[in-house]
Design an enzyme around this catalytic site. Sequence first.
Site, PDB file in Angstrom:
ATOM      1  N   GLY A   1      42.068  34.438  33.381  1.00 10.65           N
ATOM      2  CA  GLY A   1      41.035  33.600  34.003  1.00 10.65           C
ATOM      3  C   GLY A   1      40.833  33.928  35.476  1.00 10.65           C
ATOM      4  N   TYR A   2      40.006  33.126  36.095  1.00 13.96           N
ATOM      5  CA  TYR A   2      39.598  33.353  37.490  1.00 13.96           C
ATOM      6  C   TYR A   2      40.807  33.402  38.441  1.00 13.96           C
ATOM      7  CZ  TYR A   2      37.490  31.874  41.993  1.00 13.96           C
ATOM      8  OH  TYR A   2      37.120  31.744  43.303  1.00 13.96           O
TER       9      TYR A   2
ATOM     10  N   LYS B   1      39.023  23.136  32.125  1.00 10.46           N
ATOM     11  CA  LYS B   1      38.857  22.584  33.480  1.00 10.46           C
ATOM     12  C   LYS B   1      37.497  21.960  33.769  1.00 10.46           C
ATOM     13  CE  LYS B   1      37.237  26.923  35.493  1.00 10.46           C
ATOM     14  NZ  LYS B   1      37.233  27.805  36.640  1.00 10.46           N
TER      15      LYS B   1
ATOM     16  N   SER C   1      45.761  19.817  40.365  1.00  2.06           N
ATOM     17  CA  SER C   1      44.442  19.790  41.008  1.00  2.06           C
ATOM     18  C   SER C   1      44.329  18.602  41.946  1.00  2.06           C
ATOM     19  CB  SER C   1      43.361  19.673  39.924  1.00  2.06           C
ATOM     20  OG  SER C   1      42.106  19.409  40.518  1.00  2.06           O
ATOM     21  N   ALA C   2      43.570  18.778  43.011  1.00  4.26           N
ATOM     22  CA  ALA C   2      43.285  17.672  43.930  1.00  4.26           C
ATOM     23  C   ALA C   2      42.511  16.565  43.231  1.00  4.26           C
ATOM     24  CB  ALA C   2      42.483  18.188  45.115  1.00  4.26           C
ATOM     25  N   THR C   3      41.948  16.856  42.074  1.00  2.81           N
ATOM     26  CA  THR C   3      41.187  15.848  41.347  1.00  2.81           C
ATOM     27  C   THR C   3      42.092  14.669  40.959  1.00  2.81           C
ATOM     28  OG1 THR C   3      39.486  15.617  39.665  1.00  2.81           O
ATOM     29  CG2 THR C   3      41.456  16.755  39.001  1.00  2.81           C
TER      30      THR C   3
ATOM     31  N   TYR D   1      39.906  15.137  32.541  1.00  3.36           N
ATOM     32  CA  TYR D   1      40.529  16.367  33.036  1.00  3.36           C
ATOM     33  C   TYR D   1      41.641  16.036  34.044  1.00  3.36           C
ATOM     34  CZ  TYR D   1      41.093  20.392  36.123  1.00  3.36           C
ATOM     35  OH  TYR D   1      41.622  21.382  36.904  1.00  3.36           O
TER      36      TYR D   1
ATOM     37  N   LYS E   1      45.893  16.520  33.908  1.00  4.89           N
ATOM     38  CA  LYS E   1      46.734  17.192  34.914  1.00  4.89           C
ATOM     39  C   LYS E   1      47.850  16.262  35.388  1.00  4.89           C
ATOM     40  CE  LYS E   1      44.861  21.220  35.169  1.00  4.89           C
ATOM     41  NZ  LYS E   1      45.626  22.416  34.838  1.00  4.89           N
TER      42      LYS E   1
ATOM     43  N   PHE F   1      42.791  22.525  45.997  1.00  6.52           N
ATOM     44  CA  PHE F   1      41.546  21.894  46.415  1.00  6.52           C
ATOM     45  C   PHE F   1      40.393  22.681  45.786  1.00  6.52           C
ATOM     46  CE2 PHE F   1      42.451  18.036  48.721  1.00  6.52           C
ATOM     47  CZ  PHE F   1      43.807  18.034  48.511  1.00  6.52           C
ATOM     48  N   ASN F   2      39.457  23.272  46.514  1.00  6.88           N
ATOM     49  CA  ASN F   2      38.298  23.889  45.838  1.00  6.88           C
ATOM     50  C   ASN F   2      38.334  25.413  45.956  1.00  6.88           C
ATOM     51  OD1 ASN F   2      37.531  21.021  46.398  1.00  6.88           O
ATOM     52  ND2 ASN F   2      35.666  21.648  45.363  1.00  6.88           N
TER      53      ASN F   2
HETATM   54  P1  NAD Z   1      39.770  29.707  33.985  1.00  9.40           P
HETATM   55  O1  NAD Z   1      39.115  28.958  32.885  1.00  9.40           O
HETATM   56  O2  NAD Z   1      39.055  30.842  34.591  1.00  9.40           O
HETATM   57  O3  NAD Z   1      41.203  30.217  33.510  1.00  9.40           O
HETATM   58  C1  NAD Z   1      41.982  29.529  32.565  1.00  9.40           C
HETATM   59  C2  NAD Z   1      42.406  30.540  31.506  1.00  9.40           C
HETATM   60  O4  NAD Z   1      43.204  29.874  30.529  1.00  9.40           O
HETATM   61  C3  NAD Z   1      41.220  31.161  30.764  1.00  9.40           C
HETATM   62  O5  NAD Z   1      41.357  32.569  30.783  1.00  9.40           O
HETATM   63  C4  NAD Z   1      41.334  30.607  29.356  1.00  9.40           C
HETATM   64  O6  NAD Z   1      40.865  31.524  28.387  1.00  9.40           O
HETATM   65  C5  NAD Z   1      42.826  30.349  29.249  1.00  9.40           C
HETATM   66  N1  NAD Z   1      43.197  29.308  28.278  1.00  9.40           N
HETATM   67  C6  NAD Z   1      42.667  28.072  28.145  1.00  9.40           C
HETATM   68  N2  NAD Z   1      43.271  27.421  27.148  1.00  9.40           N
HETATM   69  C7  NAD Z   1      44.223  28.252  26.640  1.00  9.40           C
HETATM   70  C8  NAD Z   1      45.170  28.140  25.602  1.00  9.40           C
HETATM   71  N3  NAD Z   1      45.265  27.038  24.849  1.00  9.40           N
HETATM   72  N4  NAD Z   1      45.984  29.187  25.359  1.00  9.40           N
HETATM   73  C9  NAD Z   1      45.909  30.309  26.105  1.00  9.40           C
HETATM   74  N5  NAD Z   1      45.018  30.468  27.101  1.00  9.40           N
HETATM   75  C10 NAD Z   1      44.189  29.450  27.370  1.00  9.40           C
HETATM   76  O7  NAD Z   1      40.170  28.627  35.111  1.00  9.40           O
HETATM   77  P2  NAD Z   1      40.762  28.869  36.555  1.00  9.40           P
HETATM   78  O8  NAD Z   1      39.738  28.441  37.522  1.00  9.40           O
HETATM   79  O9  NAD Z   1      41.365  30.200  36.666  1.00  9.40           O
HETATM   80  O10 NAD Z   1      41.883  27.739  36.563  1.00  9.40           O
HETATM   81  C11 NAD Z   1      43.231  28.026  36.255  1.00  9.40           C
HETATM   82  C12 NAD Z   1      44.009  26.721  36.260  1.00  9.40           C
HETATM   83  O11 NAD Z   1      43.870  26.084  37.525  1.00  9.40           O
HETATM   84  C13 NAD Z   1      43.528  25.697  35.226  1.00  9.40           C
HETATM   85  O12 NAD Z   1      44.655  25.035  34.693  1.00  9.40           O
HETATM   86  C14 NAD Z   1      42.694  24.745  36.035  1.00  9.40           C
HETATM   87  O13 NAD Z   1      42.669  23.457  35.480  1.00  9.40           O
HETATM   88  C15 NAD Z   1      43.422  24.755  37.369  1.00  9.40           C
HETATM   89  N6  NAD Z   1      42.564  24.388  38.492  1.00  9.40           N
HETATM   90  C16 NAD Z   1      41.414  25.103  38.723  1.00  9.40           C
HETATM   91  C17 NAD Z   1      40.575  24.753  39.761  1.00  9.40           C
HETATM   92  C18 NAD Z   1      39.290  25.499  40.012  1.00  9.40           C
HETATM   93  O14 NAD Z   1      38.444  24.997  40.722  1.00  9.40           O
HETATM   94  N7  NAD Z   1      39.084  26.694  39.497  1.00  9.40           N
HETATM   95  C19 NAD Z   1      40.912  23.677  40.594  1.00  9.40           C
HETATM   96  C20 NAD Z   1      42.100  22.991  40.356  1.00  9.40           C
HETATM   97  C21 NAD Z   1      42.927  23.360  39.299  1.00  9.40           C
HETATM   98  C1  UD1 Z   2      34.896  19.637  40.843  1.00  8.82           C
HETATM   99  C2  UD1 Z   2      35.587  18.703  39.887  1.00  8.82           C
HETATM  100  C3  UD1 Z   2      37.076  18.747  40.141  1.00  8.82           C
HETATM  101  C4  UD1 Z   2      37.590  20.187  40.062  1.00  8.82           C
HETATM  102  C5  UD1 Z   2      36.806  21.048  41.036  1.00  8.82           C
HETATM  103  C6  UD1 Z   2      37.197  22.487  40.901  1.00  8.82           C
HETATM  104  C7  UD1 Z   2      33.960  16.912  39.472  1.00  8.82           C
HETATM  105  C8  UD1 Z   2      33.633  15.474  39.661  1.00  8.82           C
HETATM  106  N1  UD1 Z   2      35.089  17.350  40.065  1.00  8.82           N
HETATM  107  O1  UD1 Z   2      35.166  19.171  42.143  1.00  8.82           O
HETATM  108  O2  UD1 Z   2      37.753  17.970  39.199  1.00  8.82           O
HETATM  109  O3  UD1 Z   2      38.970  20.231  40.383  1.00  8.82           O
HETATM  110  O4  UD1 Z   2      35.416  20.941  40.734  1.00  8.82           O
HETATM  111  O5  UD1 Z   2      36.781  23.224  42.003  1.00  8.82           O
HETATM  112  O6  UD1 Z   2      33.252  17.625  38.798  1.00  8.82           O
HETATM  113  N2  UD1 Z   2      27.330  20.329  44.522  1.00  8.82           N
HETATM  114  C9  UD1 Z   2      25.973  20.361  44.697  1.00  8.82           C
HETATM  115  N3  UD1 Z   2      25.216  21.083  43.816  1.00  8.82           N
HETATM  116  C10 UD1 Z   2      25.764  21.771  42.767  1.00  8.82           C
HETATM  117  C11 UD1 Z   2      27.166  21.741  42.597  1.00  8.82           C
HETATM  118  C12 UD1 Z   2      27.929  20.996  43.494  1.00  8.82           C
HETATM  119  O7  UD1 Z   2      25.451  19.742  45.614  1.00  8.82           O
HETATM  120  O8  UD1 Z   2      25.038  22.385  41.991  1.00  8.82           O
HETATM  121  C13 UD1 Z   2      28.150  19.575  45.490  1.00  8.82           C
HETATM  122  C14 UD1 Z   2      28.975  18.458  44.892  1.00  8.82           C
HETATM  123  O9  UD1 Z   2      28.239  17.260  44.844  1.00  8.82           O
HETATM  124  C15 UD1 Z   2      30.163  18.406  45.880  1.00  8.82           C
HETATM  125  C16 UD1 Z   2      30.325  19.860  46.324  1.00  8.82           C
HETATM  126  O10 UD1 Z   2      29.063  20.494  46.051  1.00  8.82           O
HETATM  127  O11 UD1 Z   2      29.827  17.629  47.009  1.00  8.82           O
HETATM  128  C17 UD1 Z   2      31.414  20.610  45.572  1.00  8.82           C
HETATM  129  O12 UD1 Z   2      31.201  20.448  44.164  1.00  8.82           O
HETATM  130  P1  UD1 Z   2      32.075  21.255  43.083  1.00  8.82           P
HETATM  131  O13 UD1 Z   2      32.112  22.684  43.445  1.00  8.82           O
HETATM  132  O14 UD1 Z   2      31.577  20.876  41.743  1.00  8.82           O
HETATM  133  O15 UD1 Z   2      33.546  20.701  43.313  1.00  8.82           O
HETATM  134  P2  UD1 Z   2      34.111  19.204  43.278  1.00  8.82           P
HETATM  135  O16 UD1 Z   2      33.070  18.217  42.948  1.00  8.82           O
HETATM  136  O17 UD1 Z   2      34.889  18.982  44.513  1.00  8.82           O
END
Ligand code: NAD
Ligand code: UD1
Length: 337
Positions: free
Chosen positions: A10-11, A84, A124-126, A148, A152, A177-178
């Site tokens: 993943g990312y 997520k 996650s900060a969520t 979600y 977590k 965070f983000n």
């Molecule tokens: P992502 O979706 O790009 O990566 C997650 C990976 O997990 C994917 O490749 C997916 O195919 C794999 N996956 C999902 N379910 C699975 C399963 N049952 N078995 C095996 N593989 C599985 O997401 P990401 O952004 O890389 O996030 C990684 C982690 O960080 C996640 O747990 C997410 O909740 C957490 N997180 C992400 C963010 C964000 O904004 N990206 C913020 C806070 C927390």
């Molecule tokens: C969201 C998730 C959070 C997750 C995080 C991952 C929600 C309520 N929360 O957070 O659980 O951990 O993503 O990074 O979905 N915005 C716009 N236009 C858009 C998209 C977003 O204005 O098209 C604004 C949103 O209102 C916010 C900011 O951009 O103010 C960031 O949004 P986003 O990237 O979705 O992140 P979070 O809402 O913080």
Amino acid sequence: MMILLTGGAGYIGLHTAAVLVEAGHEVVLFDNFSNSKPAGLKRLEAIIGRAVPCVEGDVRSRQDLDGLFDQYPIGAVVHFAGLKAVGESQAQPLRYYDNNVGGSLALLAAMQRAEVRRIVFSSSATIYGNADSNPIPETAALRPANVYGRSKLMVEEILRDLHAAAPGWSIALLRYFNPVGAHPGGLIGEDPNDIPNNLMPFVTQVAVGRRPELQVFGGDYPTPDGTGVRDYIHVMDLAEGHRAALDWALRDPRELLTANLGTGRGCSVLELVRAFEQVSGKAIPHRIVARRAGDVAACWSDPSLARERLGWTATRSLDDMCRDAWNWQRNNPQGFA
Ligand code: NAD
Ligand code: UD1
């Protein structure tokens, strides 16, 4: 000894794999590709200049996991695998709890069997929900406002209980965070399916012509310019935070550590859009619309604990985040497709 990255395709997993390999770690990735593509692995291999073992499997399957731990000399796990999308989690709670909570339970049981007791978990900060004030320290109340976030928090609670019962474990709970941006080489980056939910990938898709305009969700928040404020963190800084947490776990502190990974700085939607326009030279047509349900006005971290305990600090700027996100999107208009 190898480091297992569940969800490693993943990312955040790909970026962390690149940083860990560069730091001299051997990694094995494990993914079911439910939200990623094998093409991402090829790009990772191009960055690091060699093959990376990747096992296709599901973190909910004890059979898959036991086979994995039998096949590779795994000494620690970074557990990224999970679903997520907040909106999807509200519509499909059982799927989210099964994947995120059930998957974590199966993984922990497989680790116990294999006597691997070091884990870094993607929280996650969520889970702070609508916090009382900013910046948010790790001691703030935990009040996730969606499925979600609750999934977590449940895994965090399971890990706290495990640590209390079996103090031999070293456990890092990382609250991101983000995360935004991409590896500076432009070969890997964020590749959301369908319409992006998150701000930065939406902005880059507008810039590359895949979407006509950005909708700014809310212009009447109690923030300096009325738009939502968040703590955007470069995914390479986040990856380096995982390296620091892993190095901590490998020293066998036998502790449970909870750390925010953020920059400690809040940035509004309009600030991010302006920074992106400057860095990319692309205009981002945007329009203020109604608030998005479930959004908080402002949310940024107190990152001092990670600095003190892990020696880690985010170093990359908002301009770096925009430049690298744009570099990735411009070179890969359709992502990994
Ligand atoms: P992502 O979706 O790009 O990566 C997650 C990976 O997990 C994917 O490749 C997916 O195919 C794999 N996956 C999902 N379910 C699975 C399963 N049952 N078995 C095996 N593989 C599985 O997401 P990401 O952004 O890389 O996030 C990684 C982690 O960080 C996640 O747990 C997410 O909740 C957490 N997180 C992400 C963010 C964000 O904004 N990206 C913020 C806070 C927390
Ligand atoms: C969201 C998730 C959070 C997750 C995080 C991952 C929600 C309520 N929360 O957070 O659980 O951990 O993503 O990074 O979905 N915005 C716009 N236009 C858009 C998209 C977003 O204005 O098209 C604004 C949103 O209102 C916010 C900011 O951009 O103010 C960031 O949004 P986003 O990237 O979705 O992140 P979070 O809402 O913080």
